[in-house]
Design a protein around this motif. Structure first.
Motif, PDB file in Angstrom:
ATOM      1  N   VAL A   1       8.545 -15.532  35.450  1.00  0.00           N
ATOM      2  CA  VAL A   1       7.533 -15.440  34.394  1.00  0.00           C
ATOM      3  C   VAL A   1       6.499 -16.547  34.555  1.00  0.00           C
ATOM      4  N   GLN A   2       5.221 -16.185  34.345  1.00  0.00           N
ATOM      5  CA  GLN A   2       4.185 -17.202  34.210  1.00  0.00           C
ATOM      6  C   GLN A   2       3.468 -17.005  32.879  1.00  0.00           C
ATOM      7  N   LEU A   3       2.989 -18.108  32.323  1.00  0.00           N
ATOM      8  CA  LEU A   3       2.247 -18.067  31.069  1.00  0.00           C
ATOM      9  C   LEU A   3       0.755 -18.014  31.387  1.00  0.00           C
ATOM     10  N   VAL A   4       0.014 -17.215  30.607  1.00  0.00           N
ATOM     11  CA  VAL A   4      -1.402 -16.980  30.898  1.00  0.00           C
ATOM     12  C   VAL A   4      -2.236 -17.250  29.652  1.00  0.00           C
ATOM     13  N   GLY A   5      -3.241 -18.118  29.792  1.00  0.00           N
ATOM     14  CA  GLY A   5      -4.182 -18.364  28.701  1.00  0.00           C
ATOM     15  C   GLY A   5      -4.028 -19.740  28.080  1.00  0.00           C
ATOM     16  N   PHE A   6      -4.771 -20.729  28.580  1.00  0.00           N
ATOM     17  CA  PHE A   6      -4.636 -22.103  28.082  1.00  0.00           C
ATOM     18  C   PHE A   6      -5.039 -22.223  26.616  1.00  0.00           C
ATOM     19  N   ARG A   7      -6.112 -21.571  26.232  1.00  0.00           N
ATOM     20  CA  ARG A   7      -6.535 -21.656  24.830  1.00  0.00           C
ATOM     21  C   ARG A   7      -5.503 -21.009  23.916  1.00  0.00           C
ATOM     22  N   GLY A   8      -4.949 -19.872  24.356  1.00  0.00           N
ATOM     23  CA  GLY A   8      -3.929 -19.196  23.561  1.00  0.00           C
ATOM     24  C   GLY A   8      -2.660 -20.023  23.441  1.00  0.00           C
ATOM     25  N   ILE A   9      -2.273 -20.686  24.539  1.00  0.00           N
ATOM     26  CA  ILE A   9      -1.089 -21.560  24.502  1.00  0.00           C
ATOM     27  C   ILE A   9      -1.322 -22.718  23.535  1.00  0.00           C
ATOM     28  N   TRP A  10      -2.517 -23.295  23.597  1.00  0.00           N
ATOM     29  CA  TRP A  10      -2.848 -24.391  22.685  1.00  0.00           C
ATOM     30  C   TRP A  10      -2.799 -23.913  21.228  1.00  0.00           C
ATOM     31  N   ALA A  11      -3.334 -22.701  20.964  1.00  0.00           N
ATOM     32  CA  ALA A  11      -3.308 -22.147  19.605  1.00  0.00           C
ATOM     33  C   ALA A  11      -1.871 -21.869  19.155  1.00  0.00           C
ATOM     34  N   PHE A  12      -1.028 -21.408  20.079  1.00  0.00           N
ATOM     35  CA  PHE A  12       0.381 -21.143  19.786  1.00  0.00           C
ATOM     36  C   PHE A  12       1.081 -22.436  19.354  1.00  0.00           C
ATOM     37  N   CYS A  13       0.820 -23.507  20.085  1.00  0.00           N
ATOM     38  CA  CYS A  13       1.420 -24.801  19.735  1.00  0.00           C
ATOM     39  C   CYS A  13       0.895 -25.305  18.393  1.00  0.00           C
TER      40      CYS A  13
ATOM     41  N   PRO B   1       7.484 -29.522  28.708  1.00  0.00           N
ATOM     42  CA  PRO B   1       8.832 -29.694  29.271  1.00  0.00           C
ATOM     43  C   PRO B   1       9.817 -28.613  28.823  1.00  0.00           C
ATOM     44  N   MET B   2       9.614 -28.061  27.607  1.00  0.00           N
ATOM     45  CA  MET B   2      10.470 -26.947  27.174  1.00  0.00           C
ATOM     46  C   MET B   2      10.298 -25.752  28.113  1.00  0.00           C
ATOM     47  N   MET B   3       9.045 -25.473  28.485  1.00  0.00           N
ATOM     48  CA  MET B   3       8.779 -24.345  29.377  1.00  0.00           C
ATOM     49  C   MET B   3       9.312 -24.620  30.782  1.00  0.00           C
ATOM     50  N   ARG B   4       9.219 -25.869  31.214  1.00  0.00           N
ATOM     51  CA  ARG B   4       9.790 -26.231  32.523  1.00  0.00           C
ATOM     52  C   ARG B   4      11.294 -25.978  32.522  1.00  0.00           C
ATOM     53  N   ASP B   5      11.966 -26.393  31.464  1.00  0.00           N
ATOM     54  CA  ASP B   5      13.417 -26.213  31.381  1.00  0.00           C
ATOM     55  C   ASP B   5      13.797 -24.743  31.248  1.00  0.00           C
ATOM     56  N   ALA B   6      12.854 -23.913  30.728  1.00  0.00           N
ATOM     57  CA  ALA B   6      13.125 -22.475  30.580  1.00  0.00           C
ATOM     58  C   ALA B   6      12.826 -21.706  31.864  1.00  0.00           C
ATOM     59  N   GLY B   7      12.366 -22.410  32.913  1.00  0.00           N
ATOM     60  CA  GLY B   7      12.161 -21.760  34.207  1.00  0.00           C
ATOM     61  C   GLY B   7      10.731 -21.365  34.506  1.00  0.00           C
ATOM     62  N   ILE B   8       9.762 -21.802  33.677  1.00  0.00           N
ATOM     63  CA  ILE B   8       8.350 -21.505  33.949  1.00  0.00           C
ATOM     64  C   ILE B   8       7.858 -22.441  35.052  1.00  0.00           C
ATOM     65  N   SER B   9       7.261 -21.860  36.097  1.00  0.00           N
ATOM     66  CA  SER B   9       6.761 -22.681  37.203  1.00  0.00           C
ATOM     67  C   SER B   9       5.248 -22.625  37.347  1.00  0.00           C
ATOM     68  N   VAL B  10       4.591 -21.641  36.678  1.00  0.00           N
ATOM     69  CA  VAL B  10       3.136 -21.500  36.789  1.00  0.00           C
ATOM     70  C   VAL B  10       2.551 -21.174  35.421  1.00  0.00           C
ATOM     71  N   VAL B  11       1.452 -21.857  35.075  1.00  0.00           N
ATOM     72  CA  VAL B  11       0.648 -21.524  33.897  1.00  0.00           C
ATOM     73  C   VAL B  11      -0.772 -21.260  34.382  1.00  0.00           C
ATOM     74  N   SER B  12      -1.345 -20.138  33.949  1.00  0.00           N
ATOM     75  CA  SER B  12      -2.642 -19.713  34.477  1.00  0.00           C
ATOM     76  C   SER B  12      -3.675 -19.567  33.368  1.00  0.00           C
ATOM     77  N   SER B  13      -4.931 -19.797  33.727  1.00  0.00           N
ATOM     78  CA  SER B  13      -6.024 -19.395  32.842  1.00  0.00           C
ATOM     79  C   SER B  13      -6.014 -17.879  32.718  1.00  0.00           C
ATOM     80  N   SER B  14      -6.605 -17.388  31.657  1.00  0.00           N
ATOM     81  CA  SER B  14      -6.619 -15.948  31.408  1.00  0.00           C
ATOM     82  C   SER B  14      -7.965 -15.345  31.776  1.00  0.00           C
ATOM     83  N   GLU B  15      -7.920 -14.140  32.339  1.00  0.00           N
ATOM     84  CA  GLU B  15      -9.146 -13.397  32.615  1.00  0.00           C
ATOM     85  C   GLU B  15      -9.755 -12.840  31.337  1.00  0.00           C
ATOM     86  N   LEU B  16      -8.973 -12.843  30.242  1.00  0.00           N
ATOM     87  CA  LEU B  16      -9.397 -12.192  29.005  1.00  0.00           C
ATOM     88  C   LEU B  16      -9.937 -13.160  27.959  1.00  0.00           C
ATOM     89  N   GLU B  17      -9.870 -14.460  28.218  1.00  0.00           N
ATOM     90  CA  GLU B  17     -10.388 -15.417  27.243  1.00  0.00           C
ATOM     91  C   GLU B  17     -11.324 -16.397  27.934  1.00  0.00           C
TER      92      GLU B  17
END
Length: 580
Positions: A384-396, A408-424
């Motif tokens: 899994v990768q997370l997509v959308g820096f602004r959305g992640i910031w809003a989620f937090c 670090p929570m996402m690192r421990d959950a196995g996330i290795s890549v976070v990407s900008s979104s093409e939609l935002e």
């Protein structure tokens, strides 16, 4: 020089051939684009606009000669009311058919047409004739020589075909030059939209290098080929016919804007005199070829972007050795995961992209949102990768947790890549803010994919705003040199902007050249050219042509293939194109 041209042609690299033509001075940005409106049928003179000259074509064989002459005479009468009308007549092969059918001499027949008011002899049959046989090729040249000898002008129509190798092309180009030397009867060479785009660009560049005596190279611009045709303006085309109709997405304002954004001046088909200031600015264009370097400064990059011709930018790029392709993720919106559905259908063995940019409302995030996300990630480490820096910031923000704690929570959950979104869009974030977001994830051993947005006025009144684009590009390059954790850069037009294909390809090229150590340059094809005035990719052929261009100018990925349903995703758009 001839051997160098031959070697370059056999490499099938249209960029190198185009750059060679630029370097030899055969076409620079200073050449004018001449514009006319091509009318496809006979119309009343009162309906003809004075805005553009008109070319009226007369019907082809098998009408008889007298019917054709009547049509020509009718057009001739219209000329007294609208002198900008020009009459384009039959092809050479049709003239021969008429002469044989009515047992008339070819020259006599051509003189009859000229007396009736014919201006031009067509050249659409040129490739068919020269590909068919030596006799057919000789017939074509003989008919056009007769036409030129009595004062008729004509055109040559060129498009790539497997039947014409380099030596054959050299021979026919030499013969065209010889005939042009004798009578100066060819008005232009036209290049219809046939064959692969890369082969068309290669042929245009070769013709520019080998045909010395014909200045005007023409294409037709319409809503089905607008994107690829804009690219041709960077390879020596200086005469553009625009098919304007009620059903066409192009209008005259949009058409002139496309020309201007290609660093040309749109003028009528009639001769246009530049004033001294215009002539000086266009003649002073410099020729750049940017080399890969570890040191790039903003002023130099601005100079390169402003003055480099398109082929020079492409030649400087290290192209990907593999075919450009989609990033094959199954995309889910964060709202879907937070909805608490017991089962979410996900194809087996597919990587997953969780799109935070699609989050509808921060207030909809429950206090258990983080636990729902962790539960979904459990057992999917590395998938899994997370997509959308602004959305992640809003989620937090909605969960009242710091991004520094979330990473670090996402690192421990196995996330290795976070990407900008093409939609935002990330345009509202300052460069320092977006760099800081990337650094937070890098410090937790999570790689990131960055995003560059190229903005311009939505109505096309000015060129792209290169300064902020280049500043952010240099910032991401510096970040990667520091952390080594930037996996790729998405290059995209900013929302509500009108970016021409030439501007976009320059943006991709400069990104590939400057960010040479970053693996992927991502060109999200189905999020491109969505400005107010831009036509869309509507055919499979145009899709493939654009993919060719993106790869040639440095793109390595086409974006996420599958985005959340209803988002106008690449999967939805491309599948609809392919199925049709």
């Amino acid at each position: 020089m001839a051997d160098h041209i031959r070697d370059t042609y056999h490499k099938t690299n249209f960029l190198e051939l185009g750059y060679l033509a630029f370097r030899q001075g055969f076409f620079r940005h200073g050449r004018l684009v001449k514009v006319f409106h091509e009318a496809g049928q006979l119309v009343d003179a009162s309906e003809l606009s004075d805005f553009r000259p008109h070319i009226v074509r007369i019907p082809d064989f098998p009408l008889n000669v007298e019917d054709n002459l009547d049509i020509v005479r009718c057009i001739e009468r219209l000329k007294s009311k609208s002198p900008k009308i020009m009459t384009l007549g039959l092809n050479a092969s049709d003239v021969v058919k008429y002469a044989m059918a009515e047992n008339r001499n070819v020259k006599e027949l051509l003189e009859s047409y000229k007396q009736a008011g014919l201006d031009y002899l067509g050249g659409n049959d040129f490739i068919n004739c020269v590909s068919k046989s030596a006799n057919a090729a000789s017939m074509w040249f003989e008919v056009h020589e007769l036409a030129h000898s009595i004062g008729l002008r004509s055109e040559v129509c060129l498009y790539p075909t497997p039947d014409l190798d380099y030596d054959t092309l050299c021979a026919i180009f030499h013969r065209i030059d010889q005939l042009q030397d004798q009578y100066r009867g060819f008005s232009y060479i036209s290049f219809p939209d046939r064959g692969r785009l890369r082969m068309q660009l290669r042929l245009i560049s070769l013709a520019r290098l080998l045909i010395q005596n014909i200045h005007d190279f023409k294409i037709v611009l319409n809503s089905k080929n607008t994107i690829s045709s804009q690219a041709k303006l960077g390879f020596g085309i200086n005469l553009v016919a625009c098919e304007l109709s009620e059903n066409n997405q192009l209008n005259r304002q949009n058409f002139d804007t496309i020309i201007k954004k290609s660093h040309r001046i749109p003028v009528d088909f009639v001769e246009h005199a530049l004033n001294e200031q215009e002539a000086q600015s266009f003649n002073s264009m410099k020729l750049y070829r940017l080399k890969n370097s570890s040191n790039h400064d903003l002023d130099h990059l601005n100079e390169v972007i402003t003055h480099s011709p398109l082929p020079a930018m492409g030649v400087s790029v290290d192209q990907a050795s593999h075919d450009i392709e989609f990033t094959d993720f199954h995309a889910l919106s964060i709202d879907t995961i937070l909805s608490g559905k017991e089962s979410i259908a996900i194809p087996t063995n597919r990587n997953i992209a969780i799109c935070f940019g699609c989050m509808d409302d921060q207030n909809s995030v429950s206090p258990f949102g983080l636990e729902s996300l962790k539960a979904f990630l459990k057992g999917r480490e590395g998938q899994v990768q997370l997509v959308g820096f602004r959305g992640i910031w809003a989620f937090c923000q909605a969960l009242k947790i710091k991004l520094e704690d979330f990473a670090p929570m996402m690192r421990d959950a196995g996330i290795s890549v976070v990407s900008s979104s093409e939609l935002e869009t990330e345009a509202s974030l300052t460069t320092s803010e977006i760099i800081n977001l990337h650094r937070i994830f890098h410090s937790n051993n999570i790689r990131t994919v960055a995003k560059l947005e190229l903005a311009a006025p939505y109505n096309g009144t000015d060129t792209a705003f290169w300064q902020p684009f280049l500043q952010r590009l240099l910032a991401f390059t510096s970040l990667h040199e520091d952390t080594g954790m930037v996996d790729g850069i998405i290059v995209q037009e900013s929302s509500n902007s009108f970016i021409s294909i030439q501007e976009y390809l320059k943006a991709v090229s400069i990104t590939r050249i400057v960010a040479r150590n970053i693996q992927n340059i991502i060109t999200p094809i189905n999020r491109l050219f969505r400005g107010v005035m831009q036509p869309k990719i509507t055919t499979d052929r145009e899709f493939k042509n654009v993919v060719d261009l993106l790869q040639a100018f440095g793109g390595t990925k086409l974006g996420i293939k599958n985005e959340p349903a209803g988002s106008g995703s690449p999967a939805e758009v491309y599948e609809s194109i392919s199925s049709s």
